[in-house]
Design an enzyme around this catalytic site. Structure first.
Site, mmCIF file in Angstrom:
data_model
loop_
_atom_site.group_PDB
_atom_site.id
_atom_site.type_symbol
_atom_site.label_atom_id
_atom_site.label_comp_id
_atom_site.label_asym_id
_atom_site.label_seq_id
_atom_site.Cartn_x
_atom_site.Cartn_y
_atom_site.Cartn_z
ATOM 1 N N ASN A 13 -9.579 44.985 -5.569
ATOM 2 C CA ASN A 13 -9.836 46.342 -6.032
ATOM 3 C C ASN A 13 -10.629 47.024 -4.921
ATOM 4 O OD1 ASN A 13 -10.652 48.692 -7.222
ATOM 5 N ND2 ASN A 13 -11.908 47.743 -8.818
ATOM 6 N N LYS A 15 -11.481 50.044 -4.698
ATOM 7 C CA LYS A 15 -12.333 51.144 -5.175
ATOM 8 C C LYS A 15 -12.149 52.356 -4.241
ATOM 9 C CE LYS A 15 -15.186 47.674 -7.342
ATOM 10 N NZ LYS A 15 -16.494 47.253 -7.820
ATOM 11 N N HIS A 99 -11.756 49.836 -15.932
ATOM 12 C CA HIS A 99 -12.806 49.256 -15.091
ATOM 13 C C HIS A 99 -14.163 49.793 -15.551
ATOM 14 C CE1 HIS A 99 -15.260 48.224 -11.653
ATOM 15 N NE2 HIS A 99 -14.338 47.338 -11.359
ATOM 16 N N GLU A 101 -16.595 50.806 -14.003
ATOM 17 C CA GLU A 101 -17.045 52.007 -13.290
ATOM 18 C C GLU A 101 -16.407 53.267 -13.885
ATOM 19 O OE1 GLU A 101 -16.111 50.550 -9.377
ATOM 20 O OE2 GLU A 101 -17.720 49.080 -9.592
ATOM 21 N N GLU A 171 -14.786 41.016 -16.413
ATOM 22 C CA GLU A 171 -15.750 41.400 -15.386
ATOM 23 C C GLU A 171 -17.101 41.717 -16.026
ATOM 24 O OE1 GLU A 171 -13.508 42.891 -11.676
ATOM 25 O OE2 GLU A 171 -13.928 44.628 -12.910
ATOM 26 N N GLY A 177 -20.624 43.862 -7.964
ATOM 27 C CA GLY A 177 -21.261 44.447 -6.788
ATOM 28 C C GLY A 177 -22.727 44.078 -6.636
ATOM 29 N N SER A 217 -18.396 39.807 -8.119
ATOM 30 C CA SER A 217 -18.915 39.071 -6.967
ATOM 31 C C SER A 217 -18.189 37.756 -6.693
ATOM 32 C CB SER A 217 -20.429 38.848 -7.115
ATOM 33 O OG SER A 217 -21.098 40.095 -7.207
HETATM 34 P P1 13P Z 1 -17.287 42.943 -6.594
HETATM 35 O O1 13P Z 1 -16.338 41.804 -6.245
HETATM 36 O O2 13P Z 1 -17.636 43.788 -5.403
HETATM 37 O O3 13P Z 1 -18.449 42.462 -7.372
HETATM 38 O O4 13P Z 1 -16.462 43.917 -7.554
HETATM 39 C C1 13P Z 1 -15.828 43.387 -8.650
HETATM 40 C C2 13P Z 1 -14.988 44.433 -9.241
HETATM 41 O O5 13P Z 1 -15.487 45.418 -9.770
HETATM 42 C C3 13P Z 1 -13.540 44.258 -9.189
HETATM 43 O O6 13P Z 1 -12.888 45.173 -9.994
#
Ligand code: 13P
Length: 257
Positions: A13, A15, A99, A101, A171, A177, A217
């Site tokens: 992803n 982002k 997601h 976010e 997740e 992150g 992560s």
């Molecule tokens: P990270 O791997 O940067 O923690 O992000 C995970 C994520 O949000 C994947 O959709």
């Protein structure tokens, strides 16, 4: 993983990172580091404007291109939105929905996630449905209750045939992150719980066939242990998917018996 019953998927992803012009060099470097025989499906979800370049250059490594979000509407006066038909038209095979976010910054509800998943399925795109608890929910021991609710709502009105195209990504919000990863045991426990929820709705066979990914992560160091868990069928990877060498290590970590 359980390759006998379901697909192993390593999905990135990106982002709001990278540029379309960086895709060609990324894929070239990834190709240099990937094993000859593929033991998983590789997916890279990018901002929609970058999907055509991913389709073009990703062929080199058999990468399936994906989007990061979709409109719930089929078409019409929705300025700035992108429809499932438009994603399919430029070659997207997957698309992330729900997601954390998007839930946090755009107020997306479980109902909306469900509508988006259905919009994708109607155009033949596999939704990668994200679920996961906050730190406060984990500390209050509400993880499974909350995640079960998210899964049930996201799948509402989706039949067993459509379920075959769906991917679930667990997740935990506190692990995204942050560099904090759920332990393999914690991740397995929730992924197993998600499969149990799906089993209750659809029965044993469909539940056995759904790929459930872990995200939060996941990186070159911890991927092997996470992927060794029986109900973790791959990863949804943020930061580490931006680095071709690290991403290739995660792909290689699917090569275990
Ligand atoms: P990270 O791997 O940067 O923690 O992000 C995970 C994520 O949000 C994947 O959709």
């Amino acid at each position: 993983m359980n390759r006998k019953y379901r697909k192993t998927i390593i999905a990135g992803n990106w982002k709001m990172n990278m540029l379309a012009s960086e895709i060609k060099p990324f894929v070239e470097q990834l190709k240099e580091n990937l094993p000859k025989t593929k033991t998983c499906e590789i997916v890279l979800c990018t901002p929609a404007v970058m999907i055509p370049a991913m389709v073009k250059y990703g062929k080199e490594c058999k990468i399936a291109a994906g989007g990061e979000d979709v409109s719930k509407f089929e078409k019409g006066a929705y300025t700035g939105e992108i429809s499932a038909a438009q994603l399919a038209d430029v070659g997207a095979k997957y698309c992330i929905v729900g997601h954390s976010e998007r839930r946090e910054y755009h107020g997306e509800s479980d109902m909306l996630v469900n509508e988006k998943a259905k919009a994708l399925l109607a155009k033949g795109i596999s939704p990668i449905i994200c679920v996961g608890e906050s730190l406060a929910q984990r500390e209050m021991d509400l993880t499974m209750e909350y995640v079960a609710y998210q899964v049930k709502t996201a799948l509402s009105g989706i039949d067993a045939t459509q379920l075959r195209r769906c991917v679930i990504a667990y997740e935990p919000i506190w692990a995204i992150g942050t560099g904090k990863t759920a332990t393999a045991e914690q991740a397995q426990e929730v992924c197993e719980g998600i499969r149990a929820v799906i089993r209750k709705i659809y029965g044993a066979r469909p539940a056995r066939a759904v790929s459930i990914l872990y995200g939060g992560s996941m990186n070159a160091k911890n991927a092997e242990e996470l992927l060794a868990q029986p109900d973790i069928d791959g990863g949804l990877i943020g930061g580490a998917s931006l680095k071709p060498v690290d991403f290739s290590v995660i792909v290689k970590a699917t090569d275990q018996d």
